[in-house]
Design a protein around this motif. Structure first.
Motif, PDB file in Angstrom:
ATOM      1  N   VAL A 142      -4.713  -1.598 -19.570  1.00 45.96           N
ATOM      2  CA  VAL A 142      -3.953  -0.902 -18.532  1.00 45.96           C
ATOM      3  C   VAL A 142      -3.123  -1.956 -17.814  1.00 45.96           C
ATOM      4  N   VAL A 143      -1.817  -1.797 -17.836  1.00 45.27           N
ATOM      5  CA  VAL A 143      -0.902  -2.706 -17.143  1.00 45.27           C
ATOM      6  C   VAL A 143      -0.208  -1.908 -16.046  1.00 45.27           C
ATOM      7  N   SER A 144      -0.388  -2.333 -14.813  1.00 49.67           N
ATOM      8  CA  SER A 144       0.217  -1.649 -13.670  1.00 49.67           C
ATOM      9  C   SER A 144       1.138  -2.603 -12.936  1.00 49.67           C
ATOM     10  N   LEU A 145       2.230  -2.072 -12.416  1.00 49.47           N
ATOM     11  CA  LEU A 145       3.203  -2.881 -11.676  1.00 49.47           C
ATOM     12  C   LEU A 145       3.619  -2.133 -10.420  1.00 49.47           C
ATOM     13  N   ARG A 146       3.733  -2.867  -9.333  1.00 52.15           N
ATOM     14  CA  ARG A 146       4.303  -2.331  -8.098  1.00 52.15           C
ATOM     15  C   ARG A 146       5.062  -3.442  -7.389  1.00 52.15           C
ATOM     16  N   ASP A 147       5.958  -3.078  -6.476  1.00 53.75           N
ATOM     17  CA  ASP A 147       6.786  -4.059  -5.786  1.00 53.75           C
ATOM     18  C   ASP A 147       5.934  -4.962  -4.901  1.00 53.75           C
ATOM     19  N   SER A 148       6.359  -6.207  -4.753  1.00 53.02           N
ATOM     20  CA  SER A 148       5.568  -7.186  -4.013  1.00 53.02           C
ATOM     21  C   SER A 148       5.487  -6.880  -2.527  1.00 53.02           C
ATOM     22  N   GLY A 149       6.457  -6.163  -1.974  1.00 55.38           N
ATOM     23  CA  GLY A 149       6.456  -5.889  -0.545  1.00 55.38           C
ATOM     24  C   GLY A 149       5.648  -4.674  -0.144  1.00 55.38           C
ATOM     25  N   HIS A 150       4.891  -4.095  -1.074  1.00 52.39           N
ATOM     26  CA  HIS A 150       4.126  -2.884  -0.792  1.00 52.39           C
ATOM     27  C   HIS A 150       2.647  -3.086  -1.121  1.00 52.39           C
ATOM     28  N   TYR A 151       1.878  -2.094  -0.699  1.00 52.13           N
ATOM     29  CA  TYR A 151       0.434  -2.179  -0.900  1.00 52.13           C
ATOM     30  C   TYR A 151      -0.112  -0.773  -1.092  1.00 52.13           C
ATOM     31  N   ILE A 152      -0.938  -0.588  -2.113  1.00 56.16           N
ATOM     32  CA  ILE A 152      -1.490   0.723  -2.434  1.00 56.16           C
ATOM     33  C   ILE A 152      -3.004   0.675  -2.271  1.00 56.16           C
ATOM     34  N   THR A 153      -3.520   1.464  -1.347  1.00 60.75           N
ATOM     35  CA  THR A 153      -4.951   1.468  -1.064  1.00 60.75           C
ATOM     36  C   THR A 153      -5.763   1.907  -2.270  1.00 60.75           C
ATOM     37  N   ALA A 154      -5.222   2.823  -3.073  1.00 63.80           N
ATOM     38  CA  ALA A 154      -5.966   3.361  -4.217  1.00 63.80           C
ATOM     39  C   ALA A 154      -6.397   2.259  -5.167  1.00 63.80           C
ATOM     40  N   LEU A 155      -5.511   1.316  -5.466  1.00 66.75           N
ATOM     41  CA  LEU A 155      -5.848   0.243  -6.396  1.00 66.75           C
ATOM     42  C   LEU A 155      -6.875  -0.706  -5.786  1.00 66.75           C
ATOM     43  N   ARG A 156      -6.770  -0.948  -4.505  1.00 71.01           N
ATOM     44  CA  ARG A 156      -7.752  -1.807  -3.846  1.00 71.01           C
ATOM     45  C   ARG A 156      -9.148  -1.208  -3.924  1.00 71.01           C
ATOM     46  N   ASP A 157      -9.233   0.103  -3.711  1.00 68.49           N
ATOM     47  CA  ASP A 157     -10.535   0.765  -3.744  1.00 68.49           C
ATOM     48  C   ASP A 157     -11.157   0.722  -5.138  1.00 68.49           C
ATOM     49  N   ILE A 158     -10.324   0.912  -6.163  1.00 67.99           N
ATOM     50  CA  ILE A 158     -10.847   0.852  -7.531  1.00 67.99           C
ATOM     51  C   ILE A 158     -11.332  -0.556  -7.848  1.00 67.99           C
ATOM     52  N   ARG A 159     -10.579  -1.530  -7.421  1.00 67.54           N
ATOM     53  CA  ARG A 159     -10.977  -2.919  -7.663  1.00 67.54           C
ATOM     54  C   ARG A 159     -12.287  -3.243  -6.942  1.00 67.54           C
ATOM     55  N   ALA A 160     -12.449  -2.739  -5.714  1.00 66.38           N
ATOM     56  CA  ALA A 160     -13.695  -2.960  -4.977  1.00 66.38           C
ATOM     57  C   ALA A 160     -14.869  -2.291  -5.683  1.00 66.38           C
ATOM     58  N   ALA A 161     -14.646  -1.097  -6.250  1.00 67.41           N
ATOM     59  CA  ALA A 161     -15.716  -0.411  -6.980  1.00 67.41           C
ATOM     60  C   ALA A 161     -16.108  -1.201  -8.221  1.00 67.41           C
ATOM     61  N   LEU A 162     -15.142  -1.779  -8.913  1.00 65.70           N
ATOM     62  CA  LEU A 162     -15.441  -2.605 -10.078  1.00 65.70           C
ATOM     63  C   LEU A 162     -16.236  -3.847  -9.680  1.00 65.70           C
ATOM     64  N   GLU A 163     -15.916  -4.393  -8.537  1.00 73.86           N
ATOM     65  CA  GLU A 163     -16.634  -5.572  -8.063  1.00 73.86           C
ATOM     66  C   GLU A 163     -18.119  -5.257  -7.823  1.00 73.86           C
ATOM     67  N   LYS A 164     -18.391  -4.015  -7.403  1.00 71.38           N
ATOM     68  CA  LYS A 164     -19.774  -3.598  -7.141  1.00 71.38           C
ATOM     69  C   LYS A 164     -20.464  -3.052  -8.389  1.00 71.38           C
ATOM     70  N   GLY A 165     -19.754  -3.029  -9.508  1.00 73.78           N
ATOM     71  CA  GLY A 165     -20.344  -2.510 -10.730  1.00 73.78           C
ATOM     72  C   GLY A 165     -20.368  -1.009 -10.814  1.00 73.78           C
ATOM     73  N   LYS A 166     -19.543  -0.336 -10.002  1.00 73.56           N
ATOM     74  CA  LYS A 166     -19.518   1.126  -9.977  1.00 73.56           C
ATOM     75  C   LYS A 166     -18.122   1.666 -10.289  1.00 73.56           C
ATOM     76  N   GLY A 167     -17.354   0.906 -11.045  1.00 71.28           N
ATOM     77  CA  GLY A 167     -15.988   1.295 -11.339  1.00 71.28           C
ATOM     78  C   GLY A 167     -15.844   1.986 -12.678  1.00 71.28           C
TER      79      GLY A 167
END
Length: 342
Positions: free
Chosen positions: A128-153
């Motif tokens: 999966v390759v995702s791209l977004r502009d550098s001046g923006h931030y998407i909460t959805a991707l942060r939450d998925i990454r945090a879930a993966l960090e906890k082993g629940k992604g």
């Protein structure tokens, strides 16, 4: 026994890359660098690479090292995009929109207007390759990454795609609730005659609702196309989750239509209030002019510098004129009240 996930590195350690994760297939992941991305092979597991679309290093990787078709590479780096889905071989080129959030290191910054961030995705069975502009931030991707960090992604690429769709739609709900509350507040302000502030806020609200609906309708169609795609890495459970996302989007679009109708009614009410205020002020000016008309006529007549003006040598003439003007003004005032101008 589930192995512990590696500690997450900070965002954007390497130029153009927000993060690169190798999924372990059990809900966890480990972070890899660009050398690890270049050395990755499909048999190593599903990789999730998140890039900054407008960074030269990311463009270099997409064009030269990503192994994409030229059409896919161009679409992934395109600047102005609308939500859409294009199947290419066994993969999907997906462009969605998500609500821009405040980055963790910019907590003090507030966005005055609704900002929808383009999220460009390439998804196949191995990456999966995702791209977004550098001046923006998407909460959805942060939450998925945090879930993966906890082993629940997510465990697979289809699982990750369905979760991205769910999280993007989830972040829309508070935006719509905020719009609905603002409509209620503006309705109260119009009802109490506070039209000055309402006009500007109503304009921003209508613009935001139109902009949001402009992207939600094609986003619904894009997700619907994913749900009906026959890609082998999309299992039935992924499609069911995407179907739920589509149903939510349909409800949100209906919600936006209701907000648009309510703002249209508010605009009409505001125009009516302003017209009534203008008419009321015009009546008051006309009434004032009518009250001042008798004194003005008398002053004009007796102020002429010609001979024959009566009462020039009479000491009671001024008192008589003042009395006449007073009686005339009172009669005019009574007449104006009688016809409802005052």
């Amino acid at each position: 026994m589930k192995t512990a996930s590696a500690p997450m590195a900070s965002y954007g350690v390497e130029p153009g890359i927000r993060f690169a994760l190798l999924l372990d297939g059990r809900g966890g992941c480990r972070q890899i660098d660009m050398d690890g991305v270049c050395a990755w092979k499909p048999g190593d597991g599903v990789i999730w690479l998140h890039l900054e679309r407008d960074h030269p290093a990311a463009a270099e990787w997409v064009n030269r090292k990503g192994g994409f078709d030229s059409f896919v590479a161009e679409a992934l780096l395109e600047e102005e995009t609308r939500p859409r889905v294009e199947p290419v071989d066994d993969g999907l080129l997906i462009i969605l929109r998500g609500v821009c959030a405040t980055a963790p290191d910019e907590a003090e910054e507030q966005h005055s207007e609704l900002d929808l961030v383009p999220l460009h995705l390439w998804v196949d069975g191995d990456r999966v390759v995702s791209l977004r502009d550098s001046g923006h931030y998407i909460t959805a991707l942060r939450d998925i990454r945090a879930a993966l960090e906890k082993g629940k992604g997510p465990q697979r690429s289809g699982d990750l795609l369905a979760l991205i769709g769910e999280k993007l739609v989830r972040d829309l709900e508070p935006v719509l609730d905020g719009m609905d509350e603002e409509v209620d507040e503006l309705d109260e302000m119009v009802f109490h005659g506070e039209a000055g502030e309402v006009r500007e806020r109503l304009k921003l609200l209508r613009r935001g609702s139109v902009q949001l609906r402009r992207y939600l309708a094609p986003q619904r169609d894009a997700l619907n196309r994913i749900e009906h795609d026959d890609a082998p890495w999309l299992i039935e459970r992924d499609k069911l989750r995407l179907r739920e996302v589509i149903d939510k989007l349909m409800r949100f679009i209906e919600y936006l239509d209701a907000i648009r109708d309510r703002t249209g009614i508010l605009h009409d009410d505001l125009s009516t209030v302003i017209s009534e205020r203008i008419a009321r002020n015009s009546n008051r000016l006309a009434a004032l002019a009518a009250l001042l008309l008798p004194p003005s006529v008398v002053a004009g007549l007796f102020g002429m510098n010609v001979g024959g003006i009566p009462g020039v040598n009479d000491t009671w003439a001024f008192i008589v004129i003042v009395g006449f003007v007073t009686v005339t003004s009172i009669a005019t005032l009574w007449a104006l009240r009688r016809i409802g101008w005052l």
